[in-house]
Design an enzyme around this catalytic site. Structure first.
Site, short mmCIF file in Angstrom:
data_model
loop_
_atom_site.label_atom_id
_atom_site.label_comp_id
_atom_site.label_asym_id
_atom_site.label_seq_id
_atom_site.Cartn_x
_atom_site.Cartn_y
_atom_site.Cartn_z
N ASN A 9 44.73 36.23 35.24
CA ASN A 9 44.53 36.86 33.49
C ASN A 9 44.62 38.70 33.25
O ASN A 9 43.77 38.93 34.52
CB ASN A 9 42.53 36.46 33.38
CG ASN A 9 41.76 37.57 32.52
OD1 ASN A 9 42.45 37.76 31.42
ND2 ASN A 9 40.59 38.07 32.99
N TRP A 10 45.60 38.37 32.71
CA TRP A 10 46.01 39.78 32.60
C TRP A 10 45.21 41.40 31.52
O TRP A 10 45.87 41.64 31.86
CB TRP A 10 47.23 39.97 31.79
CG TRP A 10 48.73 38.81 32.69
CD1 TRP A 10 48.35 38.30 34.16
CD2 TRP A 10 50.08 38.80 32.45
NE1 TRP A 10 50.22 38.01 34.49
CE2 TRP A 10 50.58 38.23 33.41
CE3 TRP A 10 50.17 39.83 31.03
CZ2 TRP A 10 52.13 37.60 33.02
CZ3 TRP A 10 52.04 39.36 31.01
CH2 TRP A 10 52.82 37.87 31.72
N LYS A 11 44.19 40.08 31.23
CA LYS A 11 43.57 41.34 30.87
C LYS A 11 44.21 41.91 29.44
O LYS A 11 45.62 41.35 29.16
CB LYS A 11 42.63 42.43 31.79
CG LYS A 11 41.91 41.57 32.21
CD LYS A 11 40.55 41.89 33.07
CE LYS A 11 40.76 41.10 34.16
NZ LYS A 11 38.75 41.83 35.39
N HIS A 95 34.02 35.35 29.22
CA HIS A 95 34.75 36.19 30.59
C HIS A 95 33.48 37.17 29.95
O HIS A 95 33.28 37.38 29.45
CB HIS A 95 35.31 36.67 30.18
CG HIS A 95 36.33 37.54 31.05
ND1 HIS A 95 35.66 38.80 31.29
CD2 HIS A 95 36.83 36.99 32.52
CE1 HIS A 95 36.27 39.15 32.80
NE2 HIS A 95 37.26 37.98 33.74
N GLU A 97 33.61 40.64 30.64
CA GLU A 97 34.08 41.01 30.35
C GLU A 97 33.61 40.76 28.51
O GLU A 97 33.76 41.94 27.89
CB GLU A 97 35.19 41.90 30.10
CG GLU A 97 35.46 42.73 31.17
CD GLU A 97 36.65 42.17 31.78
OE1 GLU A 97 38.11 41.86 31.38
OE2 GLU A 97 36.43 42.26 33.01
N GLU A 167 32.40 33.14 38.66
CA GLU A 167 32.24 34.80 38.52
C GLU A 167 31.65 36.07 38.66
O GLU A 167 31.12 35.99 37.41
CB GLU A 167 33.34 35.65 37.74
CG GLU A 167 34.56 34.84 37.32
CD GLU A 167 36.12 34.99 36.86
OE1 GLU A 167 37.40 34.87 37.22
OE2 GLU A 167 36.14 35.68 35.65
N GLY A 173 36.86 42.88 39.13
CA GLY A 173 37.44 44.05 38.88
C GLY A 173 37.16 45.19 39.76
O GLY A 173 37.23 47.11 39.34
N SER A 212 37.56 39.51 42.46
CA SER A 212 38.79 40.39 43.20
C SER A 212 39.09 39.22 44.29
O SER A 212 39.15 40.31 45.67
CB SER A 212 37.50 41.65 43.77
OG SER A 212 37.64 42.79 42.83
N GLY A 233 42.37 38.69 37.86
CA GLY A 233 42.67 39.71 37.50
C GLY A 233 43.78 40.60 38.00
O GLY A 233 45.00 40.08 38.12
C1 PEP Z 1 38.85 38.20 36.40
O1 PEP Z 1 38.68 39.00 35.20
O2 PEP Z 1 38.39 36.90 35.44
C2 PEP Z 1 38.50 39.27 37.74
C3 PEP Z 1 38.02 37.81 38.03
O3 PEP Z 1 39.72 40.02 37.61
P1 PEP Z 1 39.63 40.49 38.94
O4 PEP Z 1 40.74 39.50 39.87
O5 PEP Z 1 40.07 41.97 39.03
O6 PEP Z 1 38.05 41.15 39.51
#
Ligand code: PEP
Length: 251
Positions: A9-11, A95, A97, A167, A173, A212, A233
């Site tokens: 997931n590049w966001k 998600h 976010e 998640e 993040g 993470s 992410g």
């Molecule tokens: C995500 O955005 O779904 C995610 C898991 O981000 P990160 O790996 O940066 O925690």
């Protein structure tokens, strides 16, 4: 055996030029027949270029979100049909976010999941609790509620047509991942729910962990019995890191 699935997931990261550099590098790393499903979810702006860059390669493309309506007055939004046209085969739904920053509730997430399937897209349904909810002992009841809202009324005939991503919000993040034992426990509970709802098909639905994950800790999550992959992410923004994580899924 469930085939592992690792998604990036590049966001809101990467210009077209940066995306091109990424794909060129990734293609030197990924073999013709990888033992893991790879899904890259770039920003919408890079989907079409990604489709062309990855043509003929065993790498799927996903959208980070999309509206379930076919078309209409949704300024700034993009529909499932449109992301499909741009080459997406998967779509991240719910998600944290999107839920926190854009007010997406369980009802909208459910519509996204159902509509994704109607469009022949694989929804990656994200569920997870806040730290407060975990510390008050409500992690599973929160996650169960999110899963039930999205999948409770669903008809599922093909286990490959759905992915669930556990998640925990406090791990996304933040650099603070969950313990692998927590990830396993929640993934196992999610699987029990899926089996209770969909029978043997539920047994084959893939459940990811996200929060993470990086190249150093990936194996500890991906080695868990009920964790079939990762949603990544920050660490997915580097193709070498992403591929290292994906390799951890096959041991
Ligand atoms: C995500 O955005 O779904 C995610 C898991 O981000 P990160 O790996 O940066 O925690």
């Amino acid at each position: 055996m469930r085939r592992p699935i690792v998604a990036a997931n590049w966001k809101m990261h990467k210009t077209l030029g940066e995306a091109d550099t990424y794909f060129r590098r990734l293609m030197t790393l990924v073999p013709e027949v990888p033992e893991v499903d790879l899904v890259i979810c770039p920003p919408y702006t890079a989907l079409h270029a990604a489709q062309r860059a990855l043509a003929g390669r065993p790498i799927y493309l996903g959208a980070q979100s999309a509206r379930p309506e076919r078309e209409g007055a949704f300024t700034g939004e993009i529909s499932l049909a449109q992301v499909k046209e741009l080459g997406a085969t998967h779509v991240i739904c719910g998600h944290s976010e999107r839920r926190a920053l854009f007010g997406e509730d369980d009802q909208l997430v459910a519509r996204k999941v159902w509509s994704s399937m109607e469009h022949g897209l694989v929804p990656i349904l994200c569920v997870g609790e806040t730290l407060e909810q975990r510390e008050s002992g409500n992690a599973w009841s929160v996650v169960e509620g999110q899963i039930a809202a999205a999948l409770g009324e669903l008809e599922l005939s093909d286990p490959a047509s759905l992915v669930v991503a556990y998640e925990p919000i406090w791990a996304i993040g933040t650099g603070v991942s969950a313990q692998p034992t927590d990830a396993q426990e929640m993934a196992a509970r999610a699987r029990r729910w899926l089996v209770a709802r969909f029978g043997t098909i539920g047994q084959q639905v893939r459940v990811q962990y996200g929060g993470s994950v990086n190249r150093d800790n990936a194996a500890s999550f991906l080695g868990c019995d009920d964790v079939d992959g990762a949603l990544v992410g920050g660490a997915s923004l580097d193709p070498d890191n992403f591929w290292k994580i994906a390799q951890a899924a096959v041991g």
